[in-house]
Write a protein that holds these residues in place. Structure first.
Motif, PDB file in Angstrom:
ATOM      1  N   GLU A  34       0.845  -1.195   0.000  1.00  0.00           N
ATOM      2  CA  GLU A  34       0.000   0.000   0.000  1.00  0.00           C
ATOM      3  C   GLU A  34       0.880   1.244   0.000  1.00  0.00           C
ATOM      4  O   GLU A  34       1.864   1.312   0.745  1.00  0.00           O
ATOM      5  CB  GLU A  34      -0.910   0.012   1.240  1.00  0.00           C
ATOM      6  N   TYR A  35       0.500   2.221  -0.832  1.00  0.00           N
ATOM      7  CA  TYR A  35       1.304   3.433  -0.990  1.00  0.00           C
ATOM      8  C   TYR A  35       0.373   4.645  -1.095  1.00  0.00           C
ATOM      9  O   TYR A  35      -0.721   4.553  -1.664  1.00  0.00           O
ATOM     10  CB  TYR A  35       2.186   3.334  -2.238  1.00  0.00           C
ATOM     11  N   TRP A  36       0.824   5.780  -0.566  1.00  0.00           N
ATOM     12  CA  TRP A  36       0.023   7.002  -0.558  1.00  0.00           C
ATOM     13  C   TRP A  36       0.645   8.054  -1.470  1.00  0.00           C
ATOM     14  O   TRP A  36       1.871   8.233  -1.470  1.00  0.00           O
ATOM     15  CB  TRP A  36      -0.073   7.569   0.853  1.00  0.00           C
ATOM     16  N   TYR A  37      -0.223   8.756  -2.210  1.00  0.00           N
ATOM     17  CA  TYR A  37       0.252   9.794  -3.130  1.00  0.00           C
ATOM     18  C   TYR A  37      -0.669  11.004  -3.062  1.00  0.00           C
ATOM     19  O   TYR A  37      -1.867  10.880  -2.751  1.00  0.00           O
ATOM     20  CB  TYR A  37       0.314   9.265  -4.567  1.00  0.00           C
ATOM     21  N   GLN A  38      -0.113  12.175  -3.366  1.00  0.00           N
ATOM     22  CA  GLN A  38      -0.904  13.397  -3.406  1.00  0.00           C
ATOM     23  C   GLN A  38      -1.796  13.385  -4.650  1.00  0.00           C
ATOM     24  O   GLN A  38      -1.302  13.204  -5.771  1.00  0.00           O
ATOM     25  CB  GLN A  38       0.005  14.631  -3.417  1.00  0.00           C
ATOM     26  N   ILE A  39      -3.091  13.594  -4.456  1.00  0.00           N
ATOM     27  CA  ILE A  39      -4.037  13.533  -5.573  1.00  0.00           C
ATOM     28  C   ILE A  39      -3.739  14.585  -6.650  1.00  0.00           C
ATOM     29  O   ILE A  39      -3.724  14.247  -7.842  1.00  0.00           O
ATOM     30  CB  ILE A  39      -5.491  13.661  -5.067  1.00  0.00           C
ATOM     31  N   PRO A  40      -3.507  15.862  -6.313  1.00  0.00           N
ATOM     32  CA  PRO A  40      -3.260  16.847  -7.379  1.00  0.00           C
ATOM     33  C   PRO A  40      -2.057  16.495  -8.253  1.00  0.00           C
ATOM     34  O   PRO A  40      -2.100  16.682  -9.477  1.00  0.00           O
ATOM     35  CB  PRO A  40      -3.021  18.149  -6.597  1.00  0.00           C
ATOM     36  N   ASP A  41      -0.976  15.977  -7.630  1.00  0.00           N
ATOM     37  CA  ASP A  41       0.207  15.617  -8.411  1.00  0.00           C
ATOM     38  C   ASP A  41      -0.089  14.466  -9.368  1.00  0.00           C
ATOM     39  O   ASP A  41       0.274  14.504 -10.551  1.00  0.00           O
ATOM     40  CB  ASP A  41       1.359  15.219  -7.483  1.00  0.00           C
ATOM     41  N   LEU A  42      -0.749  13.437  -8.849  1.00  0.00           N
ATOM     42  CA  LEU A  42      -1.027  12.266  -9.675  1.00  0.00           C
ATOM     43  C   LEU A  42      -2.029  12.603 -10.776  1.00  0.00           C
ATOM     44  O   LEU A  42      -1.898  12.155 -11.920  1.00  0.00           O
ATOM     45  CB  LEU A  42      -1.545  11.130  -8.796  1.00  0.00           C
ATOM     46  N   MET A  43      -3.035  13.420 -10.450  1.00  0.00           N
ATOM     47  CA  MET A  43      -4.034  13.796 -11.451  1.00  0.00           C
ATOM     48  C   MET A  43      -3.405  14.619 -12.573  1.00  0.00           C
ATOM     49  O   MET A  43      -3.709  14.429 -13.760  1.00  0.00           O
ATOM     50  CB  MET A  43      -5.173  14.579 -10.800  1.00  0.00           C
ATOM     51  N   ALA A  44      -2.516  15.555 -12.211  1.00  0.00           N
ATOM     52  CA  ALA A  44      -1.844  16.375 -13.231  1.00  0.00           C
ATOM     53  C   ALA A  44      -1.039  15.501 -14.178  1.00  0.00           C
ATOM     54  O   ALA A  44      -1.007  15.733 -15.394  1.00  0.00           O
ATOM     55  CB  ALA A  44      -0.945  17.403 -12.562  1.00  0.00           C
ATOM     56  N   CYS A  45      -0.388  14.500 -13.634  1.00  0.00           N
ATOM     57  CA  CYS A  45       0.387  13.577 -14.464  1.00  0.00           C
ATOM     58  C   CYS A  45      -0.517  12.801 -15.413  1.00  0.00           C
ATOM     59  O   CYS A  45      -0.254  12.720 -16.612  1.00  0.00           O
ATOM     60  CB  CYS A  45       1.153  12.618 -13.556  1.00  0.00           C
ATOM     61  N   LEU A  46      -1.612  12.253 -14.896  1.00  0.00           N
ATOM     62  CA  LEU A  46      -2.497  11.424 -15.722  1.00  0.00           C
ATOM     63  C   LEU A  46      -3.207  12.237 -16.799  1.00  0.00           C
ATOM     64  O   LEU A  46      -3.546  11.707 -17.854  1.00  0.00           O
ATOM     65  CB  LEU A  46      -3.516  10.707 -14.835  1.00  0.00           C
ATOM     66  N   ARG A  47      -3.439  13.533 -16.533  1.00  0.00           N
ATOM     67  CA  ARG A  47      -4.067  14.370 -17.554  1.00  0.00           C
ATOM     68  C   ARG A  47      -3.170  14.550 -18.771  1.00  0.00           C
ATOM     69  O   ARG A  47      -3.652  14.816 -19.873  1.00  0.00           O
ATOM     70  CB  ARG A  47      -4.409  15.738 -16.966  1.00  0.00           C
ATOM     71  N   SER A  48      -1.870  14.459 -18.568  1.00  0.00           N
ATOM     72  CA  SER A  48      -0.943  14.709 -19.676  1.00  0.00           C
ATOM     73  C   SER A  48      -0.616  13.442 -20.455  1.00  0.00           C
ATOM     74  O   SER A  48       0.100  13.498 -21.445  1.00  0.00           O
ATOM     75  CB  SER A  48       0.351  15.328 -19.140  1.00  0.00           C
ATOM     76  N   LEU A  49      -1.122  12.297 -19.998  1.00  0.00           N
ATOM     77  CA  LEU A  49      -0.812  11.013 -20.617  1.00  0.00           C
ATOM     78  C   LEU A  49      -2.008  10.465 -21.381  1.00  0.00           C
ATOM     79  O   LEU A  49      -3.145  10.883 -21.172  1.00  0.00           O
ATOM     80  CB  LEU A  49      -0.436   9.997 -19.536  1.00  0.00           C
ATOM     81  N   SER A  50      -1.746   9.480 -22.213  1.00  0.00           N
ATOM     82  CA  SER A  50      -2.810   8.752 -22.902  1.00  0.00           C
ATOM     83  C   SER A  50      -2.269   7.401 -23.333  1.00  0.00           C
ATOM     84  O   SER A  50      -1.059   7.190 -23.400  1.00  0.00           O
ATOM     85  CB  SER A  50      -3.312   9.541 -24.120  1.00  0.00           C
ATOM     86  N   GLY A  51      -3.189   6.479 -23.597  1.00  0.00           N
ATOM     87  CA  GLY A  51      -2.790   5.172 -24.109  1.00  0.00           C
ATOM     88  C   GLY A  51      -2.393   4.196 -23.019  1.00  0.00           C
ATOM     89  O   GLY A  51      -2.672   4.367 -21.837  1.00  0.00           O
ATOM     90  N   THR A  52      -1.698   3.147 -23.443  1.00  0.00           N
ATOM     91  CA  THR A  52      -1.236   2.098 -22.530  1.00  0.00           C
ATOM     92  C   THR A  52       0.006   2.564 -21.782  1.00  0.00           C
ATOM     93  O   THR A  52       0.866   3.239 -22.339  1.00  0.00           O
ATOM     94  CB  THR A  52      -0.924   0.812 -23.312  1.00  0.00           C
ATOM     95  N   ALA A  53       0.096   2.190 -20.494  1.00  0.00           N
ATOM     96  CA  ALA A  53       1.230   2.620 -19.685  1.00  0.00           C
ATOM     97  C   ALA A  53       1.740   1.466 -18.835  1.00  0.00           C
ATOM     98  O   ALA A  53       0.978   0.592 -18.420  1.00  0.00           O
ATOM     99  CB  ALA A  53       0.835   3.785 -18.785  1.00  0.00           C
TER     100      ALA A  53
END
Length: 352
Positions: free
Chosen positions: A314-333
């Motif tokens: 189990e790992y914890w991450y800041q939502i704004p940071d992770l969301m900003a990253c995912l918004r800039s990506l697309s496709g398979t990862a």
């Protein structure tokens, strides 16, 4: 100066210039847009600068004589927006400090500055330029990972690296690091620090298909294409060695997933704490997103395909940071968890 031209075309250029020119510069003339009429070339050139960025736009139009003057940038855009009709007439009697704008039955007479020492961009030597395209994509994939802290100027920059394989960009804000591949035609052997806000302004002026010639002149990185020249003052300093850092990352495990699925799962649980933290619990082929906030708690499961190692923990991450990253990506990862719980995502041409 006596010019009659398309009002919408001039308005568009004036609005771009007004977005660059500072409203409250202690150097008063910098609050204006420089207008230069060239009779031989049949052009009107608009230039604006805040000394960190500069924009020069060249419009085709017949003009009877050469002239240059500076008019308030916001004022010019506002007048052109309010004038009626499809065409606008700009006139100035040589030597007088007044510019007249006419459209239909409406007219303005406004005070101007003489050109004086209004700064102009230097043009790089052609042999020292490279071709570059895909600027909006590079901006989208790197800028979110730059800092807004004014006391950390280097972290406010995107590191542009021209390599033998082409362009690479990197951003780092102390919490998130990104490297992204760019145009493979932009080869070289130089690393530059471009302020993120300068890259953002440029990205708003073009599309991924627009091709520029890019070179350095007078401390500026200058982007040139037909009818437009944009310069951004480069930052000096030593940027972190992102390649070395990337090479040091060793994943405990990796899974194959889809960025859109990750984004949806995060969006579901983030509804209860948009600025909080999210827990990612890995159990072989399943990731459970969990979040708890003042509005309640939420969880969402996502099936993935294990690739290496045994996904667990189990790992914890800041939502704004992770969301900003995912918004800039697309496709398979490929998603992995490395030492100290570092989460990394790899897609075609980008690594976070």
């Amino acid at each position: 100066m006596k010019i009659t031209m398309n009002r919408a075309e001039l308005l568009n250029a004036a609005q771009r210039a007004a977005a660059i020119a500072p409203e409250n510069s202690p150097v008063e003339v910098l609050q204006g847009t420089l207008l230069e009429a060239n009779a031989a070339a049949g052009t009107l050139t608009l230039t604006a600068t805040n000394l960190e960025t500069a924009l020069e736009q060249r419009l085709s139009c017949p003009t009877g004589e050469d002239d240059s003057l500076v008019v308030g940038a916001k004022l010019l855009a506002g007048m052109l927006e309010r004038l009626p009709g499809d065409t606008v007439e700009l006139t100035r009697t040589p030597g007088t400090p007044v510019l007249s704008l006419r459209g239909g039955e409406t007219g303005y007479d406004v005070s101007i500055w003489e050109r004086g020492s209004f700064p102009k961009l230097e043009i790089p030597f052609p042999e020292d330029t490279v071709k570059l395209s895909g600027i909006p994509s590079m901006a989208r994939r790197t800028m979110f990972a730059t800092s807004e802290d004014k006391e950390k100027p280097l972290m406010r920059c995107v590191n542009l690296m021209f390599t033998r394989e082409g362009l690479k960009g990197a951003g780092y804000n102390g919490r998130c690091l990104v490297t992204a591949k760019g145009d493979d035609k932009s080869t070289g052997n130089i690393s530059l620090l471009l302020p993120a806000n300068s890259l953002e302004r440029l990205a708003a002026l073009c599309t991924d298909d627009d091709e520029f010639l890019v070179g350095i002149a007078g401390g500026y990185l200058v982007f040139m294409r037909q009818g437009l020249m944009y310069g951004a003052l480069l930052m000096e300093g030593d940027y972190m060695d992102t390649d070395r850092l990337m090479d040091s990352i060793r994943n405990q495990f990796t899974v194959l997933t889809d960025v859109a699925d990750l984004r949806r799962a995060l969006k579901v649980v983030a509804a209860v704490a948009p600025k909080g933290r999210v827990k990612l619990a890995f159990d072989r082929g399943r990731i459970t997103f969990s979040c708890q906030g003042e509005l309640g708690s939420a969880s969402q499961c996502l099936e993935t395909a294990p690739l290496t190692g045994v996904p667990r923990g189990e790992y914890w991450y800041q939502i704004p940071d992770l969301m900003a990253c995912l918004r800039s990506l697309s496709g398979t990862a490929t998603l992995g968890v490395a030492q100290a719980g570092m989460l990394d995502l790899s897609t075609e041409g980008a690594y976070y």
